[in-house]
Structures are given as structure tokens and as C-alpha cells.
Write an enzyme that holds these catalytic residues in place. Structure first.
Site, short mmCIF file in Angstrom:
data_model
loop_
_atom_site.label_atom_id
_atom_site.label_comp_id
_atom_site.label_asym_id
_atom_site.label_seq_id
_atom_site.Cartn_x
_atom_site.Cartn_y
_atom_site.Cartn_z
N ASP A 192 -135.66 -31.54 108.03
CA ASP A 192 -135.45 -31.19 106.62
C ASP A 192 -134.20 -31.89 106.08
OD1 ASP A 192 -136.43 -27.95 107.65
OD2 ASP A 192 -137.60 -29.22 106.28
N ASP A 206 -140.50 -35.11 108.64
CA ASP A 206 -141.15 -33.87 108.24
C ASP A 206 -142.41 -34.28 107.47
OD1 ASP A 206 -139.98 -30.75 106.74
OD2 ASP A 206 -142.00 -31.45 107.24
N GLU A 211 -141.39 -32.81 113.16
CA GLU A 211 -141.51 -31.35 113.13
C GLU A 211 -142.63 -30.82 114.01
OE1 GLU A 211 -142.10 -29.61 109.26
OE2 GLU A 211 -141.96 -27.58 110.07
N THR A 254 -144.82 -26.57 103.47
CA THR A 254 -146.19 -26.29 103.92
C THR A 254 -146.71 -24.97 103.36
OG1 THR A 254 -145.92 -27.56 105.96
CG2 THR A 254 -147.64 -25.89 105.96
N ILE A 260 -145.01 -32.66 106.10
CA ILE A 260 -145.15 -31.91 104.84
C ILE A 260 -143.98 -30.94 104.79
CG2 ILE A 260 -146.49 -30.33 103.40
CD1 ILE A 260 -149.03 -31.28 104.71
N ASP A 261 -143.07 -31.15 103.82
CA ASP A 261 -142.00 -30.16 103.63
C ASP A 261 -142.43 -29.29 102.45
OD1 ASP A 261 -139.43 -29.04 104.26
OD2 ASP A 261 -138.93 -29.68 102.24
O1 LIG Z 1 -141.94 -25.93 107.36
P1 LIG Z 1 -141.67 -26.86 106.22
O2 LIG Z 1 -141.67 -28.31 106.66
O3 LIG Z 1 -142.49 -26.56 105.05
O4 LIG Z 1 -140.11 -26.66 105.85
C1 LIG Z 1 -139.59 -25.48 105.29
C2 LIG Z 1 -139.01 -24.66 106.40
O5 LIG Z 1 -140.01 -24.37 107.34
C3 LIG Z 1 -138.46 -23.37 105.82
O6 LIG Z 1 -137.85 -22.64 106.87
C4 LIG Z 1 -137.42 -23.66 104.81
O7 LIG Z 1 -137.08 -22.47 104.25
C5 LIG Z 1 -137.87 -24.61 103.76
O8 LIG Z 1 -138.82 -24.02 102.92
C6 LIG Z 1 -138.46 -25.86 104.37
O9 LIG Z 1 -138.86 -26.71 103.38
MG LIG Z 2 -142.86 -29.51 107.47
MG LIG Z 3 -139.53 -28.79 106.30
#
Ligand SMILES: O=P(O)(O)O[C@H]1[C@H](O)[C@@H](O)[C@H](O)[C@H](O)[C@@H]1O
Ligand SMILES: [Mg+2]
Ligand SMILES: [Mg+2]
Length: 290
Positions: free
Chosen positions: A233, A103, A83, A108, A105-106
């Protein structure tokens, strides 16, 4: 129960190709989770990417660099899609080479607010086919794994999707995506309204697409849809859902296109099609065209 690499490996018994890669992914996800858990409570330097709602911190970069550097040492011929590298201009090209899709941190935005729904997601593909996925819920210490043809697990519990086919009996999960312009928000809310008009029991947004997809794989929700997520994701979660018996497809009702920034997933094909038919498309472009 604390997950362990051994528990995950034991959950998928029998030697197979990519065992060493899978084990490395599990160990790195657990190590990344420790870093993220500690950083969750600390002061953070926050930046924005594609919108004011699309956040990134120094921990995202630290974790991504750690995972990639460790994997590059062990598997120098492999390729990476990650990412924060993509945010810095790296191309998202999935070739036939062994490729890690990461990814760091999913969730964030959750992480920045100390909201404890955060994960690290590591997917792996060979010949453009997803081989395994590892998603670690860092604060609940739940390790979700799926290996192609070998089942899906949370810690050492096998996962099974919901068999629900009736939308009026469904709990549906989604995520907002990073675009916040009025037209996009109108379409996002209209999609949610359509599902509530169809008498869905509820629609939930938890702030982490990978963990929402893991909840689907565990049978705790019946369907997931989103416009605005990315291949990092989707990659790991897709393997986990498929190995738990679920369906992951395009919002058109056709086959999943990992780079399309959109998805519908469900425990049954009937449910997935009902969701897909209810949705209006929100255009987020493609990961491989940015
Ligand atoms: O940017 P991170 O890695 O936190 O991922 C999130 C996405 O950015 C969001 O668009 C999406 O809506 C999700 O929340 C997704 O988990
Ligand atoms: Mg992320
Ligand atoms: Mg993500």
C-alpha cells in the site's frame, strides 16, 4: 483526460536509470486497470484473508499474476513483493536487488461492492531505496506517477502537496485496517476522536489507502495516517508524495519503516508531527515478520 504511457513518460522528461522499468510499470498498470474496470461490474468470487473484512477476489489474483509474469519475462533477475503472494505465504524481504512491490487491487472491499474507488499500485526499489511509484485509479482513469528526483504527476499534471501546518484547518484521511476486534476498534475510533477534538475540519475513510495517499500528494488533503496497511500500500505512494514535496514517516515521528504496517504522511513536517503526537498506537506487527 485518458492517461497514456507516453503522457506519464513525457511528464518525467530526460533519460534516466530504470526508464524501461518505469515504462513497463505504466503499461501494466493501464492494462490492469482495464481488467479491473471490466470486472467491477461483473459477478465475483469473494474470499476472506486475515479477517471477515479483509477480502480477496479472483481478479486480485489474475491481475497480480499478470503483472508479475510480464515483469519476470522482461526482468528475470528482479525480485517481487506482492499482496496475494504474501497472503499465500511468500516472505516480504526487501533486499538490495531491484524489487517490485505490488498491490494488484487496492480497495478490494470497494471492488466487491462495486464502489468505484479502486487502484492498482506498482512500486519499485533498488538497493532498498524507492525509485518510482505508479498508481492507477482504474475507474477515473487517473495515472499517478512519481520518480525519485523527477517529480510527481497525475496524468500529465504536476502534483504539489498542501502547505497547511494548522491541524484545525486540516482535512485528514485514514483507513480502518483489517482488524475488527473491540479493542482495535476502540483505539481506531479514539484516534479519530482525538483529531476531531483538535478541531480538524474532517476525517475521511475512502477504502483505498493508495488513492487516499494520492489525494494527499495532489493537495486535496492535508494529512494521512494508518495502522494496518502494508508495504504494497505504501511503496508507490511514498515516492509520489515525496516527489510532490510531502513527508512520509513513522507514527512515532521517526523515519518511515516500509515493513512496519503503519504510517503518517502530510504536506508539511509540522502537520505530520501534530498527527503523530495525537495518535495512540495500534499494533499490526510487521510485513517482514509474517
Ligand atoms: O486489501 P486492499 O489491497 O484493498 O488494501 C486495503 C487494506 O487491506 C486495508 O487494510 C486498508 O484499510 C486500506 O483500505 C487498503 O487500501
Ligand atoms: Mg490489494
Ligand atoms: Mg491495499
Amino acid at each position: 483526460m485518458k492517461p497514456s504511457g507516453e503522457a506519464a513518460a513525457a511528464a518525467a522528461p530526460g533519460a534516466g536509470p530504470w526508464d524501461e522499468c518505469f515504462e513497463a510499470a505504466v503499461q501494466l498498470a493501464l492494462r490492469a486497470g482495464q481488467i479491473i474496470r471490466k470486472a467491477l461490474t461483473e459477478e465475483k468470487r469473494v474470499s476472506t484473508k486475515t479477517s471477515a473484512a479483509d477480502l480477496v477476489t479472483e481478479t486480485d489474483h489474475l491481475v497480480e499474476n499478470l503483472i508479475i509474469s510480464e515483469l519476470r519475462k522482461r526482468f528475470p533477475s528482479h525480485r517481487f513483493i506482492a499482496e496475494e503472494a504474501a497472503a499465500s505465504g511468500a516472505k516480504c524481504v526487501l533486499t538490495r536487488s531491484p524489487t517490485w512491490i505490488i498491490d494488484p487491487i487496492d480497495g478490494t472491499c470497494n471492488f466487491v461492492h462495486r464502489f468505484p474507488t479502486v487502484a492498482v499500485s506498482i512500486g519499485f526499489a533498488v538497493h532498498q531505496e524507492l525509485e518510482f511509484g505508479v498508481i492507477y485509479h482504474c475507474t477515473e482513469e487517473r495515472l499517478y506517477t512519481g520518480r525519485r528526483g523527477r517529480g510527481a504527476f497525475c496524468n500529465s499534471q504536476r502534483l504539489q502537496v498542501s502547505r497547511e501546518t494548522d491541524l484545525s484547518k486540516a482535512l485528514v484521511l485514514t483507513e480502518i485496517g483489517p482488524k475488527r476486534d473491540p479493542a482495535t476498534l476502540k483505539l481506531f475510533l479514539s484516534n479519530m476522536e482525538r483529531l476531531l477534538h483538535a478541531k480538524a475540519h474532517g476525517v475521511r475513510v475512502i477504502g483505498s489507502s493508495t488513492l487516499a495517499l494520492c489525494h494527499l500528494a495532489s493537495g486535496a488533503a492535508d494529512a494521512y495516517y494508518q495502522f494496518g496497511l502494508h508495504c504494497w500500500d505504501l511503496a508507490a505512494a511514498t515516492v509520489i508524495i515525496r516527489e510532490a514535496g510531502g513527508i512520509v514517516m513513522d507514527t512515532s515521528g521517526g523515519p518511515l519503516d516500509l515493513m512496519s504496517c503503519r504510517v503518517v504522511a502530510a504536506g508539511t513536517r509540522e502537520m505530520a508531527m501534530l498527527i503523530a503526537q495525537a495518535l495512540q498506537t495500534i499494533n499490526y506487527g510487521r510485513d517482514d515478520e509474517k
